[in-house]
Design an enzyme around this catalytic site. Structure first.
Site, PDB file in Angstrom:
ATOM      1  N   ASP A  18       0.838  -1.200   0.000  1.00  0.00           N
ATOM      2  CA  ASP A  18       0.000   0.000   0.000  1.00  0.00           C
ATOM      3  C   ASP A  18       0.869   1.245   0.000  1.00  0.00           C
ATOM      4  O   ASP A  18       2.100   1.164   0.154  1.00  0.00           O
ATOM      5  CB  ASP A  18      -0.936  -0.005   1.219  1.00  0.00           C
ATOM      6  CG  ASP A  18      -0.243  -0.440   2.509  1.00  0.00           C
ATOM      7  OD1 ASP A  18       0.992  -0.388   2.577  1.00  0.00           O
ATOM      8  OD2 ASP A  18      -0.950  -0.843   3.447  1.00  0.00           O
ATOM      9  N   ASN A  60      -7.051  -2.403  14.596  1.00  0.00           N
ATOM     10  CA  ASN A  60      -8.444  -2.710  14.255  1.00  0.00           C
ATOM     11  C   ASN A  60      -8.544  -3.930  13.329  1.00  0.00           C
ATOM     12  O   ASN A  60      -9.596  -4.208  12.777  1.00  0.00           O
ATOM     13  CB  ASN A  60      -9.120  -1.493  13.608  1.00  0.00           C
ATOM     14  CG  ASN A  60      -8.463  -1.069  12.295  1.00  0.00           C
ATOM     15  OD1 ASN A  60      -7.635  -1.797  11.742  1.00  0.00           O
ATOM     16  ND2 ASN A  60      -8.827   0.094  11.786  1.00  0.00           N
ATOM     17  N   HIS A 100      -6.832  -4.431  10.462  1.00  0.00           N
ATOM     18  CA  HIS A 100      -6.603  -4.238   9.019  1.00  0.00           C
ATOM     19  C   HIS A 100      -5.343  -4.963   8.554  1.00  0.00           C
ATOM     20  O   HIS A 100      -4.391  -5.141   9.318  1.00  0.00           O
ATOM     21  CB  HIS A 100      -6.591  -2.748   8.620  1.00  0.00           C
ATOM     22  CG  HIS A 100      -5.418  -1.942   9.058  1.00  0.00           C
ATOM     23  ND1 HIS A 100      -5.517  -0.616   9.434  1.00  0.00           N
ATOM     24  CD2 HIS A 100      -4.089  -2.231   9.152  1.00  0.00           C
ATOM     25  CE1 HIS A 100      -4.320  -0.145   9.733  1.00  0.00           C
ATOM     26  NE2 HIS A 100      -3.439  -1.102   9.569  1.00  0.00           N
ATOM     27  N   GLU A 115      -9.473  -1.619   5.751  1.00  0.00           N
ATOM     28  CA  GLU A 115     -10.046  -1.351   7.063  1.00  0.00           C
ATOM     29  C   GLU A 115     -11.258  -2.265   7.284  1.00  0.00           C
ATOM     30  O   GLU A 115     -11.774  -2.874   6.327  1.00  0.00           O
ATOM     31  CB  GLU A 115     -10.459   0.127   7.131  1.00  0.00           C
ATOM     32  CG  GLU A 115      -9.298   1.120   6.934  1.00  0.00           C
ATOM     33  CD  GLU A 115      -8.422   1.291   8.187  1.00  0.00           C
ATOM     34  OE1 GLU A 115      -8.155   0.303   8.906  1.00  0.00           O
ATOM     35  OE2 GLU A 115      -7.983   2.434   8.430  1.00  0.00           O
TER      36      GLU A 115
HETATM   37  C1  F6R Z   1       1.834  -1.223   6.025  1.00  0.00           C
HETATM   38  C2  F6R Z   1       0.486  -1.786   6.175  1.00  0.00           C
HETATM   39  C3  F6R Z   1      -0.246  -1.759   7.476  1.00  0.00           C
HETATM   40  C4  F6R Z   1       0.668  -2.009   8.674  1.00  0.00           C
HETATM   41  C5  F6R Z   1      -0.153  -1.962   9.958  1.00  0.00           C
HETATM   42  C6  F6R Z   1       0.716  -2.154  11.174  1.00  0.00           C
HETATM   43  O1  F6R Z   1       2.290  -1.402   4.700  1.00  0.00           O
HETATM   44  O2  F6R Z   1      -0.069  -2.268   5.234  1.00  0.00           O
HETATM   45  O3  F6R Z   1      -1.267  -2.725   7.456  1.00  0.00           O
HETATM   46  O4  F6R Z   1       1.271  -3.257   8.528  1.00  0.00           O
HETATM   47  O5  F6R Z   1      -0.818  -0.740  10.059  1.00  0.00           O
HETATM   48  O6  F6R Z   1       1.626  -1.093  11.278  1.00  0.00           O
HETATM   49  P1  F6R Z   1       2.806  -1.121  12.349  1.00  0.00           P
HETATM   50  O7  F6R Z   1       3.687  -2.255  11.979  1.00  0.00           O
HETATM   51  O8  F6R Z   1       3.485   0.216  12.178  1.00  0.00           O
HETATM   52  O9  F6R Z   1       2.156  -1.313  13.670  1.00  0.00           O
END
Ligand code: F6R
Length: 237
Positions: free
Chosen positions: A61, A130, A132, A137
């Site tokens: 993403d 959450n 995701h 989301e």
């Molecule tokens: C990042 C992504 C997100 C993160 C998630 C956890 O490319 O797709 O899904 O993996 O938000 O983020 P951290 O590792 O910073 O807690």
């Protein structure tokens, strides 16, 4: 369940194995959780000569609406933390265009690029508190392809540290859940108590759109690497 250093080593082992595919395409996650794994891969390149330059790298993403040179763009972050340190040219690192005016077009282009590059041998994933994966989301369709996603308030606040207070992105372009699940192997990393509920729902809960990561229950080859805190609420741990 493991400690942070062991988790990074085990995750790096799986990525190293994926690099052995004939034409490897490696799906990477940005964010904090995989940083130790990427540091371990850099160490293996420097001390053991592990090669990375024969593979293509695709990010899950990208934030929307940032200037292309913004350091918080996921692609710039991955280039700085991993690929530029292991001899991979920037052209081999792909993400949706964060500076695109037409995000829907950027999303379609990225989906076509993924199809052209061919199957990912592994997809590294983090998880939002959450539930995701990517920026899918809660409530995202299971059959979603790469699309424009509106970020939930909790996601924006969790990612706010990289931005000035008024500049936290509101949208991102993300691989859809169906796109993510096309990779041959899933590797989900999670650390810390803030992820415990989402992990428990992913592992023990039903496949439910309120926890997008629960879609992983439908994939035949999933590895979860969790520290003690993230694994805390999983039944039987
Ligand atoms: C990042 C992504 C997100 C993160 C998630 C956890 O490319 O797709 O899904 O993996 O938000 O983020 P951290 O590792 O910073 O807690």
């Amino acid at each position: 369940m493991t400690d942070a250093a062991d988790m990074a080593r085990r995750a790096a082992d799986l990525i190293e194995q994926a690099l052995g595919a004939r034409r490897p395409v490696i799906g990477l996650a940005a964010g904090n959780t995989p940083r130790a794994t990427y540091a371990e891969l850099v160490r293996r390149h420097r001390t053991g000569g592990l090669r990375f330059d024969h593979a293509q790298y695709v990010l899950l993403d990208e934030y929307a609406g940032l200037p292309a040179d913004h350091p918080a763009c996921f692609r710039n972050d991955i280039i700085a933390a991993l690929t530029s340190r292991v001899g991979v040219p920037a052209q081999a690192v792909h993400a949706p265009m964060c500076a695109a005016d037409r995000l829907d077009v950027a999303a379609r282009r990225y989906e076509s690029l993924l199809a052209e590059l061919g199957p990912r041998s592994i997809q590294v994933l983090g998880i939002g508190r959450n539930g995701h994966i990517g920026f899918n989301e809660p409530g995202t369709d299971w059959d979603s392809r790469t699309h424009v996603a509106r970020l939930r308030p909790e996601t924006r606040s969790d990612n706010a540290a990289a931005f000035a207070p008024d500049d936290v992105p509101t949208h991102a372009v993300t691989m859809g859940i169906a796109t993510i699940l096309e990779a041959d192997r899933m590797l989900l990393l999670a650390t810390g108590t803030s992820k415990a509920r989402a992990i428990a729902a992913t592992v023990d809960g039903p496949v439910d759109a309120r926890t997008p990561a629960s879609a992983l229950q439908r994939h035949p080859d999933v590895t979860l690497l969790l520290d003690r805190d993230a694994a805390r609420d999983v039944r039987g741990v």
